[in-house]
Design an enzyme around this catalytic site. Structure first.
Site, short mmCIF file in Angstrom:
data_model
loop_
_atom_site.label_atom_id
_atom_site.label_comp_id
_atom_site.label_asym_id
_atom_site.label_seq_id
_atom_site.Cartn_x
_atom_site.Cartn_y
_atom_site.Cartn_z
NE ARG A 1 -4.06 -0.16 1.69
CZ ARG A 1 -4.25 1.11 2.23
NH1 ARG A 1 -3.52 1.50 3.22
NH2 ARG A 1 -5.14 1.88 1.72
CE1 TYR B 1 -4.02 1.41 -4.31
CE2 TYR B 1 -3.57 0.42 -2.50
CZ TYR B 1 -4.19 0.44 -3.48
OH TYR B 1 -4.67 -0.76 -4.07
CB CYS C 1 16.39 -4.51 -5.87
SG CYS C 1 17.56 -5.29 -5.03
#
Ligand code: LLP
Length: 852
Positions: free
Chosen positions: A770, A774, A801
């Site tokens: 998340r 977002y 990475c």
């Protein structure tokens, strides 16, 4: 001789004895530094009274009220009312003049009496308190200068001065007495007589005197503790701005902040005199210092401000494309009507400008006359009422890439004009006034999250207003704080998601209290078998979006009857619809394609239809599932086609559905969806169910809004009474599980890079996507050291990475060390279910705890 300090006190600061005692105390203290000039406004409300009297100069009750108010004040201050006598004579002369020859000149003479009276009372009081004070008539020192196009109104009632340093005045005053008092708001006219400086004129007077006396500073004493990153009435956690340079302060004052009049800045800027804003009630607070030094090189937005009452004038050229002289023609007409233009945006054949009511005397007559005049050279359209939302900060252009959320939010409204100031200090959006509700608060929150307002370590930003005034809501209760030992025991192996049964139970109760006829849990939020079992046991059905979820559910809860399962796929292949229908679960169809391409599947079936109601909602653009190019749902215009296709297939449409996005905290959202679906349902006589979707939001940060479930219940109950009563279904996901889940992770490395501490952990975007996807904000805490103060500012990063593998930026943690357990909160929804094997890293454990 030490330089003067100018102290300005406004109407509320001079209206009681206690306030005057405070003025005396401040003056006494400042006198230790050097000579002091006090500038005062009229008693509060007096300028308005005098204005009303100027309109009706023979009104005996008004005259009496004004007299009595000052006599009462003299009494309260225990000074002789005789000190007012010379001013009452001036007052009477002004009234006579108003009756003989009404007009701006006589009005100004009357208005000036408010300040003359209050300053006379003040001088008497200070002398009585043992502070030898000289009363000075501001008109002897400040002389107005009229600009070429100033109307008579502007010359007398909104006058401006251009004071220059008069060292001889300063030294003469200092010699005569170290303390003087004078009036704000008033000056001498260019041709003698009295003029006033317009609204907020006392601030400007103080600045004028600061420049004239070469003061060491001007202090504006008012009823707020400084300038803030937004209007504290709209944004209670707006941050104090400790230091501003003149330009930024000017922008903030001009674009809406009421604390300081915009005209007050230029005189001190020219003279390079610092200006302080101080709170009369709380003199111990530092306030805001506006000065010549640029306080910080760090890029930040200093304030979000809003001005209401904006009128736009849009002018379309009727001549030729890129017609030479078009702009000159139209602007000449604004000048003719004495209107100053604020913002401008232009195209080849159109120019749109804004008129700011604070600078213009904009009445309907002036506007009509302007439009008639403009109509000779262009097609005119007036767009009003609008509001202007402005972001202020030095170097605005360099911050554009961090404004994506802000721009998305503003873009969702009807934007009439965008303007970026040529001094690179502001970015302004003019939107319809009807779209402005709550926007300043939202933008402020987004700017804080983007680290552009109040980033930790940015010394320009002081405490939030509600903290300064002890009005801050207490920090949200975090259940896991009381469960530290149990959680540390569960953290023997990390990373681990831990789900707390009692928190899920509490959320179930809350969802059931909404009063929907049926609730289905969107299992995509968290499909852990024990979570599913708990929610099903609570009486909530299950909503799936794929055959994979249906099968997982069957494995986890083999006894759950198909009647309690809802299938809401999007762009699923034919076989998934076939399997779901065969199992007998409820099926929602969200486009014409399945009905038209595979009618045989739907023969004899009862189905729901999902609609896109033309708009999306949610915490981020990526979770909005309606409007624009959303891939979800039928358009309202496809209703009849869907009805025909369903009839042709032999299916019955029993319900309509809409899910417009995720993370919504406006309790009225579901009511609005109900209303829209209910009107669509008029075209579907067989419909008995309205499925209002999920999307119920939860707070992540301390100042995020809570979804008010009581209001949600009430608004649904109400809307039901307005339409035919349908069965209501809802499908919450996040709301049931977000707060109940935490992600425990162990610190792997700690290092300093440049001026930031980076804390590496054994989880990352592969377990909790998340933040990377977002920019979501999850609370992070050092569980191992939860009794210590969070004193280290760090970025918490994972081992993947990708540069987006950051779980939290600029977080305060209690001294993080290798091996410490960090807790990432609100991770129960869309956590483990969205994880990947990226970099071939192993998944996190998932533990369900009955004991928590
Ligand atoms: N119903 C339908 C048709 C849905 O698509 C969704 C979620 C829900 C219900 C449940 O929505 P909720 O109550 O959880 O907001 N990964 C994103 C959220 C995506 C939601 C997708 N659809 C996030 O982490 O914020």
């Amino acid at each position: 001789m030490n330089a003067f300090i100018v102290l300005k006190f406004g109407g509320t600061s001079v209206s009681t004895r206690a306030r005057w005692a405070n003025i005396a105390a401040v003056a006494r203290e400042r006198l230790r530094e050097g000579p002091v000039l006090i500038v005062v406004s009229a008693l509060s409300g007096m300028t308005d009274r005098l204005k009303a009297l100027a309109e009706a100069p023979t009104e005996p009750t008004s005259i009496e009220i004004i007299r009595q108010r000052h006599l009462a004040m003299a009494n309260e201050l225990q000074v002789s009312p005789e000190c007012l006598n010379p001013i009452w004579s001036e007052f009477d002369r002004a009234l006579e003049e108003l009756q003989r020859q009404p007009g701006p000149s006589a009005q100004a003479a009357l208005l000036a009496c408010g300040e003359l009276l209050s300053s006379a009372l003040g001088a008497a009081f200070l002398n009585r308190e043992g502070l030898a004070t000289t009363w000075r008539d501001a008109r002897q020192y400040l002389c107005s200068q009229a600009a070429e196009h100033d109307s008579e109104w502007a010359r007398f009632l909104s006058a401006q001065c251009v004071p220059t340093l008069q060292a001889s005045v300063a030294s003469q005053w200092a010699e005569e007495s170290p303390l003087s008092i004078t009036q704000g708001f008033i000056a001498r006219g260019a041709r003698g007589g009295t003029v006033v400086l317009g609204r907020g004129g006392s601030d400007t007077s103080a600045s004028y005197f600061g420049a004239l006396l070469g003061a060491s500073r001007v202090e504006i004493w008012t009823d707020v503790p400084g300038m803030f990153s937004a209007n504290p009435k709209q944004v209670p956690n707006a941050r104090l701005l400790r230091e501003l340079d003149y330009d930024e302060a000017q922008e903030i004052a001009t674009t809406g902040a009421k604390v300081l009049h915009p005209r007050a800045i230029n005189p001190v800027r020219e003279a390079r005199v610092p200006l302080w804003i101080k709170d009369t009630e709380r003199p111990e607070l530092a306030g805001t210092v506006i000065g010549p030094e640029v306080a910080t090189q760090r890029l930040s937005v200093k304030a979000v401000s809003m001005r209401a009452g904006i009128t736009l004038v849009s002018m379309e050229s009727i001549g030729m494309w890129q017609q030479v002289g078009f702009l000159a023609d139209v602007f000449e007409r604004f000048k003719r009507h004495g209107l100053s233009v604020d913002l401008i945006s232009s195209a080849e054949t159109n120019v749109t400008v804004s008129l700011d009511p604070s600078e213009n005397l904009l009445d309907q007559r002036t506007l009509t006359a302007l439009c008639e005049d403009l109509a000779q050279v262009c097609r005119v359209k007036v767009i009003a009422p609008c509001v202007a939302i402005t972001l202020v900060g030095r170097g605005m252009r360099a911050m554009m890439h961090r404004l994506s959320e802000v721009l998305a939010d503003i873009g969702a409204r009807r934007v009439q004009l965008i303007s970026q100031s040529s001094n690179n200090l502001n970015l302004t959006f003019v939107i319809d006034a009807s779209d402005a509700d709550g926007i300043v608060e939202r933008l402020h929150r987004q700017l804080v999250k983007a680290g552009l307002i109040g980033a930790p370590g940015d010394a320009v930003f002081g405490p939030p207003w509600n903290v300064l005034l002890d009005k801050a809501p207490p920090p949200r209760a975090q259940w896991w704080r009381a469960q530290r030992e149990a959680l540390l025991a569960l953290a023997a192996s990390t990373p681990a998601y831990v789900y707390a049964a009692s928190r899920i139970d509490a959320a179930i109760a809350s969802v059931l209290s909404i009063g929907a006829d049926r609730s289905f849990y969107a299992i995509k939020a968290n499909a852990h078998p024990a979570v599913l079992a708990r929610i099903a046991a609570g009486g909530i059905g299950m909503e799936c979006v794929s055959l994979g979820e249906l099968e997982h559910l069957r494995a986890a809860l083999p006894e759950l009857p198909p009647e309690r399962i809802l299938f809401t796929p999007n762009f699923a292949p034919r076989a998934e619809y076939a399997a779901a229908l065969q199992r007998g679960v409820h099926v929602t169809v969200d486009s014409l394609y399945p009905l038209q391409a595979w009618p045989e599947l739907f023969a004899g079936r009862a189905i729901l239809l999902r609609f896109d109601l033309g708009r999306g909602v949610g915490h981020h653009d990526k979770v909005k599932t309606g409007g624009g190019r959303s891939k979800f749902g039928l358009l309202a215009s496809e209703a009849m086609l869907a009805r025909t296709a369903a009839a042709a297939a032999g299916a019955t449409i029993v319900g309509l559905h809409a899910h417009l996005g995720s993370g919504e905290t406006d309790p009225n959202h579901w009511r609005d969806v109900y209303a829209q679906l209910a009107s669509l349902a008029e075209q579907f006589p067989s419909v008995r169910i309205l499925d209002l979707g999920g999307g119920m939001g939860v707070p992540y940060a301390n100042d995020d809004d809570d979804l008010d479930i009581d209001e949600l219940r009430a608004s649904l109950a109400h809307v039901r009474t307005l339409f035919a009563p349908y069965e209501i279904w809802i499908e919450p996901g996040r709301y049931l599980v977000a707060d109940g889940g935490v992600l425990l992770t162990r610190v792997t490395q700690v290092r300093r890079k440049g001026d930031i501490t980076q804390v590496g952990v054994d989880t990352g975007m592969h377990h909790l996507l998340r933040p990377a996807l977002y920019d979501a904000w999850h609370p992070i805490s050092n569980l191992t050291r939860s009794e210590e103060q969070p004193a280290v500012l760090c970025d918490v990063v994972g081992p993947i990475c990708e540069s987006s593998d950051v779980l939290g930026r600029d977080r305060w943690l209690a001294n993080p060390c290798e091996g410490d357990v960090l807790l990432i909160a609100n991770a129960g929804a869309y956590g483990a279910v969205m994880s990947s094997h990226y970099n071939l890293r192993a998944p996190a454990l998932e533990v369900f705890s009955d004991a928590l």
